[in-house]
Design an enzyme around this catalytic site. Structure first.
Site, PDB file in Angstrom:
ATOM      1  N   GLY A  45       0.779  -1.236   0.000  1.00 43.61           N
ATOM      2  CA  GLY A  45       0.000   0.000   0.000  1.00 43.61           C
ATOM      3  C   GLY A  45       0.808   1.283   0.000  1.00 43.61           C
ATOM      4  N   ASP A 101       0.234   3.339   3.933  1.00 42.07           N
ATOM      5  CA  ASP A 101      -0.874   4.018   3.258  1.00 42.07           C
ATOM      6  C   ASP A 101      -1.878   4.582   4.254  1.00 42.07           C
ATOM      7  OD1 ASP A 101      -1.756   1.462   4.021  1.00 42.07           O
ATOM      8  OD2 ASP A 101      -2.564   0.934   2.049  1.00 42.07           O
ATOM      9  N   ASP A 104      -5.043   2.672  10.577  1.00 42.73           N
ATOM     10  CA  ASP A 104      -6.444   2.367  10.868  1.00 42.73           C
ATOM     11  C   ASP A 104      -6.531   1.969  12.343  1.00 42.73           C
ATOM     12  OD1 ASP A 104      -9.150   1.902  10.127  1.00 42.73           O
ATOM     13  OD2 ASP A 104      -8.742  -0.224   9.874  1.00 42.73           O
ATOM     14  N   LYS A 132      -6.993   7.316  10.200  1.00 42.94           N
ATOM     15  CA  LYS A 132      -8.386   7.127  10.630  1.00 42.94           C
ATOM     16  C   LYS A 132      -8.387   6.999  12.151  1.00 42.94           C
ATOM     17  CE  LYS A 132     -10.600   4.165   7.173  1.00 42.94           C
ATOM     18  NZ  LYS A 132     -11.050   2.755   6.994  1.00 42.94           N
ATOM     19  N   PHE A 153     -14.548   2.953   4.003  1.00 43.66           N
ATOM     20  CA  PHE A 153     -13.515   2.166   3.341  1.00 43.66           C
ATOM     21  C   PHE A 153     -13.009   2.905   2.105  1.00 43.66           C
ATOM     22  CE2 PHE A 153     -11.189  -1.156   1.299  1.00 43.66           C
ATOM     23  CZ  PHE A 153     -10.567  -1.749   2.401  1.00 43.66           C
ATOM     24  N   ASP A 160      -6.103  -0.496  -1.378  1.00 39.58           N
ATOM     25  CA  ASP A 160      -6.806  -1.517  -2.163  1.00 39.58           C
ATOM     26  C   ASP A 160      -8.026  -2.064  -1.452  1.00 39.58           C
ATOM     27  OD1 ASP A 160      -5.158  -2.932  -0.146  1.00 39.58           O
ATOM     28  OD2 ASP A 160      -5.949  -4.731  -1.137  1.00 39.58           O
ATOM     29  N   ARG A 166      -5.704   0.029  -6.499  1.00 38.82           N
ATOM     30  CA  ARG A 166      -4.498   0.725  -6.018  1.00 38.82           C
ATOM     31  C   ARG A 166      -4.040   1.821  -6.973  1.00 38.82           C
ATOM     32  NH1 ARG A 166      -2.378  -2.141  -1.601  1.00 38.82           N
ATOM     33  NH2 ARG A 166      -2.364  -4.413  -1.766  1.00 38.82           N
TER      34      ARG A 166
HETATM   35  P1  IMP Z   1      -4.214  -1.289  10.807  1.00 39.62           P
HETATM   36  O1  IMP Z   1      -3.216  -2.306  11.261  1.00 39.62           O
HETATM   37  O2  IMP Z   1      -5.597  -1.602  11.268  1.00 39.62           O
HETATM   38  O3  IMP Z   1      -3.823   0.143  11.133  1.00 39.62           O
HETATM   39  O4  IMP Z   1      -4.377  -1.440   9.259  1.00 39.62           O
HETATM   40  C1  IMP Z   1      -3.423  -1.126   8.374  1.00 39.62           C
HETATM   41  C2  IMP Z   1      -3.730  -1.755   7.031  1.00 39.62           C
HETATM   42  O5  IMP Z   1      -5.131  -2.050   6.832  1.00 39.62           O
HETATM   43  C3  IMP Z   1      -3.365  -0.767   5.974  1.00 39.62           C
HETATM   44  O6  IMP Z   1      -2.013  -0.881   5.615  1.00 39.62           O
HETATM   45  C4  IMP Z   1      -4.310  -1.117   4.869  1.00 39.62           C
HETATM   46  O7  IMP Z   1      -3.726  -2.098   4.052  1.00 39.62           O
HETATM   47  C5  IMP Z   1      -5.533  -1.703   5.536  1.00 39.62           C
HETATM   48  N1  IMP Z   1      -6.658  -0.717   5.603  1.00 39.62           N
HETATM   49  C6  IMP Z   1      -7.196  -0.152   6.690  1.00 39.62           C
HETATM   50  N2  IMP Z   1      -8.200   0.692   6.382  1.00 39.62           N
HETATM   51  C7  IMP Z   1      -8.285   0.669   5.020  1.00 39.62           C
HETATM   52  C8  IMP Z   1      -9.132   1.354   4.072  1.00 39.62           C
HETATM   53  O8  IMP Z   1     -10.012   2.175   4.368  1.00 39.62           O
HETATM   54  N3  IMP Z   1      -8.911   1.049   2.774  1.00 39.62           N
HETATM   55  C9  IMP Z   1      -7.939   0.175   2.352  1.00 39.62           C
HETATM   56  N4  IMP Z   1      -7.142  -0.470   3.202  1.00 39.62           N
HETATM   57  C10 IMP Z   1      -7.306  -0.223   4.530  1.00 39.62           C
HETATM   58 MG    MG Z   2      -3.961  -3.226   2.227  1.00 41.25          MG
END
Ligand code: IMP
Ligand code: MG
Length: 182
Positions: A45, A101, A104, A132, A153, A160, A166
């Site tokens: 990403g 990217d 979250d 986020k 999302f 992606d 992407r």
């Molecule tokens: P985290 O570990 O929950 O912070 O998630 C990180 C990963 O989840 C990112 O590198 C993305 O690949 C994926 N992700 C989280 N939210 C989104 C979104 O809204 N769109 C696309 N990918 C997301």
């Molecule tokens: Mg991803």
């Protein structure tokens, strides 16, 4: 492009992204004056954002990449994340900027940053194209962020859904009908 029918609405236009990435590049150039940066991008990403951001920094930037497994949204614990591909060189003494990217839940960046911190870099900062904060599940300080994103999302500019979208040059909110198949 036919697949653009899957986009509910645009969150960040290509032009706005370009402007914001240039601002971030200026800020990083000021913050790291006189130093060299090692950027570590999380595959896949971070690739689009990192390529654009690095070209807005007027200092030497070394490229490294890591790939970590993720258990996705429904996720278990941060302990379940593993390194699939590690960086290619020793990062001790380097000024690292870890790039992804989106932050979250924060679990991916938190896990990766903790791992890298153990390798004695000269400094370590986190840069996420999107943030986020509403979904955060762990304490994580993001040092540089492009845009604060809504709890939707998002796809495009590296982000992606099932590896698709992407290459969209903007960031859009994906239609719920795409992932909530009736
Ligand atoms: P985290 O570990 O929950 O912070 O998630 C990180 C990963 O989840 C990112 O590198 C993305 O690949 C994926 N992700 C989280 N939210 C989104 C979104 O809204 N769109 C696309 N990918 C997301
Ligand atoms: Mg991803």
């Amino acid at each position: 492009m036919a697949f653009e029918q899957d986009i509910e609405r645009v969150f960040a236009e290509a032009g706005a992204i370009k402007e914001r990435v240039a601002e971030l590049g200026d800020k990083i150039t000021r913050d790291y004056a006189g130093r060299e940066i090692t950027m570590i991008g999380l595959l896949t990403g971070a690739v689009t954002f990192m390529a654009d951001l690095a070209r807005q920094i007027r200092l030497p930037v070394y490229y490294e990449f890591m790939s970590v497994s993720s258990y996705g949204q429904s996720s278990v614990s941060s302990g379940q994340i593993t390194v699939k591909k590690d960086v290619g060189r020793d990062v001790a003494g380097r000024h690292i900027i870890l790039v992804d990217d989106i932050a979250d839940t924060g679990l991916t960046l938190n896990y990766t940053a903790t791992k890298l911190a153990g390798r004695k870099p000269a400094s370590l900062k986190i840069c996420a194209f999107l943030d986020k904060p509403a979904r955060r599940e762990t304490a994580l300080s993001v040092d540089y962020t492009g845009f604060t994103a809504p709890d939707e999302f998002l796809v495009g500019y590296g982000l992606d859904y099932a590896q698709k979208y992407r290459n969209l040059p903007y960031v859009g909110i994906l239609k719920k009908s795409v992932y909530n198949k009736p």
